[in-house]
Write a protein that holds these residues in place. Structure first.
Motif, PDB file in Angstrom:
ATOM      1  N   TRP A  14      -5.100  -8.377  -5.575  1.00  0.00           N
ATOM      2  CA  TRP A  14      -5.026  -9.726  -5.649  1.00  0.00           C
ATOM      3  C   TRP A  14      -3.854 -10.220  -5.594  1.00  0.00           C
ATOM      4  O   TRP A  14      -3.836 -11.303  -4.720  1.00  0.00           O
ATOM      5  N   ALA A  17      -2.609  -9.848  -2.028  1.00  0.00           N
ATOM      6  CA  ALA A  17      -3.204 -10.604  -1.132  1.00  0.00           C
ATOM      7  C   ALA A  17      -2.716 -12.052  -1.406  1.00  0.00           C
ATOM      8  O   ALA A  17      -2.383 -12.839  -0.271  1.00  0.00           O
ATOM      9  N   VAL A  18      -2.367 -12.470  -2.493  1.00  0.00           N
ATOM     10  CA  VAL A  18      -1.824 -13.911  -2.664  1.00  0.00           C
ATOM     11  C   VAL A  18      -0.370 -13.990  -2.321  1.00  0.00           C
ATOM     12  O   VAL A  18      -0.190 -14.784  -1.827  1.00  0.00           O
ATOM     13  N   ILE A  37      -5.757  -8.673   2.280  1.00  0.00           N
ATOM     14  CA  ILE A  37      -6.827  -9.573   1.756  1.00  0.00           C
ATOM     15  C   ILE A  37      -8.053  -8.891   2.068  1.00  0.00           C
ATOM     16  O   ILE A  37      -9.160  -9.207   1.339  1.00  0.00           O
ATOM     17  N   ALA A  40      -8.654  -6.629  -0.874  1.00  0.00           N
ATOM     18  CA  ALA A  40      -8.979  -7.292  -2.150  1.00  0.00           C
ATOM     19  C   ALA A  40     -10.328  -7.775  -2.077  1.00  0.00           C
ATOM     20  O   ALA A  40     -11.192  -7.855  -3.262  1.00  0.00           O
ATOM     21  N   LEU A  41     -10.783  -8.668  -1.150  1.00  0.00           N
ATOM     22  CA  LEU A  41     -12.265  -8.963  -1.052  1.00  0.00           C
ATOM     23  C   LEU A  41     -13.244  -8.056  -1.156  1.00  0.00           C
ATOM     24  O   LEU A  41     -14.227  -7.987  -1.622  1.00  0.00           O
ATOM     25  N   THR A  44     -13.505  -6.497  -4.680  1.00  0.00           N
ATOM     26  CA  THR A  44     -14.228  -7.479  -5.637  1.00  0.00           C
ATOM     27  C   THR A  44     -15.595  -7.362  -5.312  1.00  0.00           C
ATOM     28  O   THR A  44     -16.587  -7.562  -5.887  1.00  0.00           O
TER      29      THR A  44
END
Length: 204
Positions: A14, A17-18, A37, A40-41, A44
């Motif tokens: 994350w 990604a951020v 991104i 990470a998604l 999760t």
């Protein structure tokens, strides 16, 4: 240990990604933006849906499924505890990344902070693989591979990897020394009364 590694890995993903949002698209490849991104998604979502997926995994044996569920389900039943663990992991990773950014600035590496927020976690994930001693070698190669396309000189990227490896190994050595010198960590010696056979053997 597995839960600790999983939560730390997801927090690193994350951060990548951020960090990829404000980073310059001309500096970092577009597939890297989209890939971080998506990963990470996906990580999760996979963690959240893991109990359901295990229940439908017919290829797993009953015993193996029961063991995995016993290890995973308690964390889903305690979201507050899991949230605190993820918060601590996030703080820990930001402290490590901040130290590496300071080292990068000391070496006159003028890459943007957002780009470093993408590259440093990627190197951390690579160095955590069990293919080297403490990540030495993998860490240096990762910095050279990721930072040189951003305009960083190869010597600077290699120096950053070597400096961070020195910091990591020195911190581990201090912790190991404290553990060895701690009286509580040393198991007490149990005095064993000699058996009659041992007494006769010593007399002979």
């Amino acid at each position: 240990v597995m839960a600790d590694r999983a939560s730390g890995l997801i927090m690193l993903l994350w951060i990548c990604a951020v960090g990829s949002f404000p980073a310059d698209l001309e500096t970092l490849p577009i597939p890297l933006h989209h890939g971080m991104i998506a990963v990470a998604l996906g990580a999760t979502a996979g963690w959240l849906l893991l109990p359901t997926l295990l229940g439908r995994a017919f290829f797993l044996s009953h015993k193996l499924r029961a063991v995995v569920e016993k290890l995973v389900v308690p964390y889903h039943n305690a979201p507050l505890v899991l949230g605190r663990a993820c918060g601590v992991a996030l703080l820990f990773h930001f402290l490590q990344i901040g130290l590496q950014i300071l080292l990068a600035r000391a070496l006159y590496i003028d890459t943007s902070v957002w780009a470093l927020l993408v590259c440093i976690p990627l190197v951390s994930m690579l160095s955590s693989l069990p293919i080297s001693f403490g990540g030495v070698g993998v860490r240096e190669s990762g910095y050279v591979m990721l930072l040189t396309p951003l305009g960083v000189e190869r010597a600077q990227a290699l120096a950053l990897g070597l400096l961070w490896s020195t910091v990591v190994l020195s911190a581990n050595a201090i912790g190991g020394l404290a553990l060895v010198l701690s009286a509580k960590a040393q198991p007490p010696l149990k005095h064993k009364e000699p058996s009659p056979a041992d007494s006769s053997a010593s007399e002979k």
